[in-house]
Design a protein around this motif. Structure first.
Motif, short mmCIF file in Angstrom:
data_model
loop_
_atom_site.label_atom_id
_atom_site.label_comp_id
_atom_site.label_asym_id
_atom_site.label_seq_id
_atom_site.Cartn_x
_atom_site.Cartn_y
_atom_site.Cartn_z
N SER A 1 -11.93 9.78 0.20
CA SER A 1 -11.94 8.42 0.73
C SER A 1 -10.60 7.76 0.45
N PRO A 2 -10.27 6.67 1.18
CA PRO A 2 -8.99 5.97 0.90
C PRO A 2 -8.86 5.55 -0.57
N GLU A 3 -9.97 5.11 -1.17
CA GLU A 3 -9.91 4.70 -2.56
C GLU A 3 -9.62 5.89 -3.48
N GLU A 4 -10.25 7.05 -3.16
CA GLU A 4 -10.01 8.24 -3.96
C GLU A 4 -8.58 8.76 -3.78
N GLN A 5 -8.06 8.67 -2.56
CA GLN A 5 -6.68 9.08 -2.32
C GLN A 5 -5.71 8.20 -3.09
N GLY B 92 0.85 -1.19 0.00
CA GLY B 92 0.00 0.00 0.00
C GLY B 92 0.88 1.23 0.00
N PHE B 93 0.27 2.38 0.16
CA PHE B 93 1.03 3.62 0.22
C PHE B 93 1.57 3.82 1.63
N LEU B 94 2.81 4.29 1.71
CA LEU B 94 3.51 4.36 2.99
C LEU B 94 3.31 5.69 3.71
N CYS B 95 2.57 6.61 3.12
CA CYS B 95 2.24 7.86 3.82
C CYS B 95 0.92 8.37 3.27
N PRO B 96 0.16 9.11 4.06
CA PRO B 96 -1.10 9.68 3.57
C PRO B 96 -0.83 10.93 2.73
N LEU B 97 -1.84 11.39 2.02
CA LEU B 97 -1.70 12.62 1.25
C LEU B 97 -1.36 13.80 2.17
N SER B 98 -1.84 13.74 3.40
CA SER B 98 -1.61 14.82 4.34
C SER B 98 -0.15 14.97 4.74
N ALA B 99 0.70 13.96 4.41
CA ALA B 99 2.13 14.06 4.73
C ALA B 99 2.82 15.13 3.90
#
Length: 250
Positions: A105-109, A57-64
């Protein structure tokens, strides 16, 4: 005295129990703190460079991405002929639009940081390519901006790249030129990659001062769009992945 009184025994037992309780509580607290740190963005460049297969999966959120880094255009060219193979441009997002990314949403991110390319089969025979990335940053300085890319076919590491841009001044628009030496592939590997569109992929990790701030992902196909059967295969692969069918680039 040979024997302690009951109150003395009780007091010592209670003290021992409290000491044991706080010792275990501290250990649990330490584990909890460690768990919190793991849940935070603690991925390092050294860890990324040791990966031998794609992340799950992705190792950081968009907010990072607290530096307001936005990619505005991306160009790929063949170094030997200087022919442009791919180009995409977009307008920068307003601050209010950037803030809305956290509400996805997680899917949209995931979809927002996933892209697919079709470069055509001849791409696999190129010796080197150059890319030009134009990007802007927000109101704070961006020190030691670094990108690490890991490219895979299925779970096989094909190549790894490590590029360092350096310092970006606040509110600046920058151009990042990168040169890629491509691996020499045997015919069987090339045919396998052509026959299995989007099973070749890359993870791109962006660091600021060794802190992971962005993680993007790309999937690649090397299909000749004039080949009707392979075009159907790539369209089906895109449909299964939830991508809208788009004109192919060769």
């Amino acid at each position: 005295a040979l024997f302690e009184s009951f109150p003395q025994k009780t007091t010592r037992l209670l003290s021992f129990s409290l000491a044991l309780f706080f010792s275990r509580s501290f250990s649990l607290f330490s584990l909890f703190s460690l768990s919190k740190n793991i849940r935070k963005n603690m991925t390092t460049p050294e860890q990324v460079l040791a990966f031998n297969k794609p992340t799950t999966g992705f190792l950081c959120p968009l907010s990072a991405n607290t530096y307001g880094i936005q990619f505005l255009s991306f160009r790929v060219r063949d170094l030997s002929s200087n022919v442009e193979l791919f180009r995409i441009d977009r307008d920068p997002l307003a601050d209010s639009e950037m803030a809305m990314l956290d509400a996805l949403s997680p899917e949209e991110q995931n979809a927002a940081r996933t892209v697919r390319y079709n470069f055509g089969p001849q791409f696999l025979r190129l010796e080197a390519i150059g890319t030009t990335l134009e990007f802007k940053v927000g109101p704070q300085p961006v020190p030691n901006f670094r990108m690490i890319e890991r490219h895979y076919f299925r779970d096989h590491l094909l190549m790894s790249y490590d590029f360092k841009f350096g310092f970006c001044i606040p509110n600046s628009t920058n151009t990042w030129e990168s040169l890629y030496e491509l691996p020499r592939l045997d015919e069987d590997m090339m045919n396998d990659m052509i026959s299995h569109p989007f099973e070749t992929m890359s993870d791109s990790f962006y660091f600021v001062n060794n802190q992971l701030v962005m993680h993007n992902r790309a999937y690649y196909a090397y299909v000749d769009s004039s080949d009707h059967l392979l075009s159907l295969m790539i369209s089906e692969a895109a449909r299964r992945a939830g991508w809208e069918a788009q004109p192919l680039r060769c």
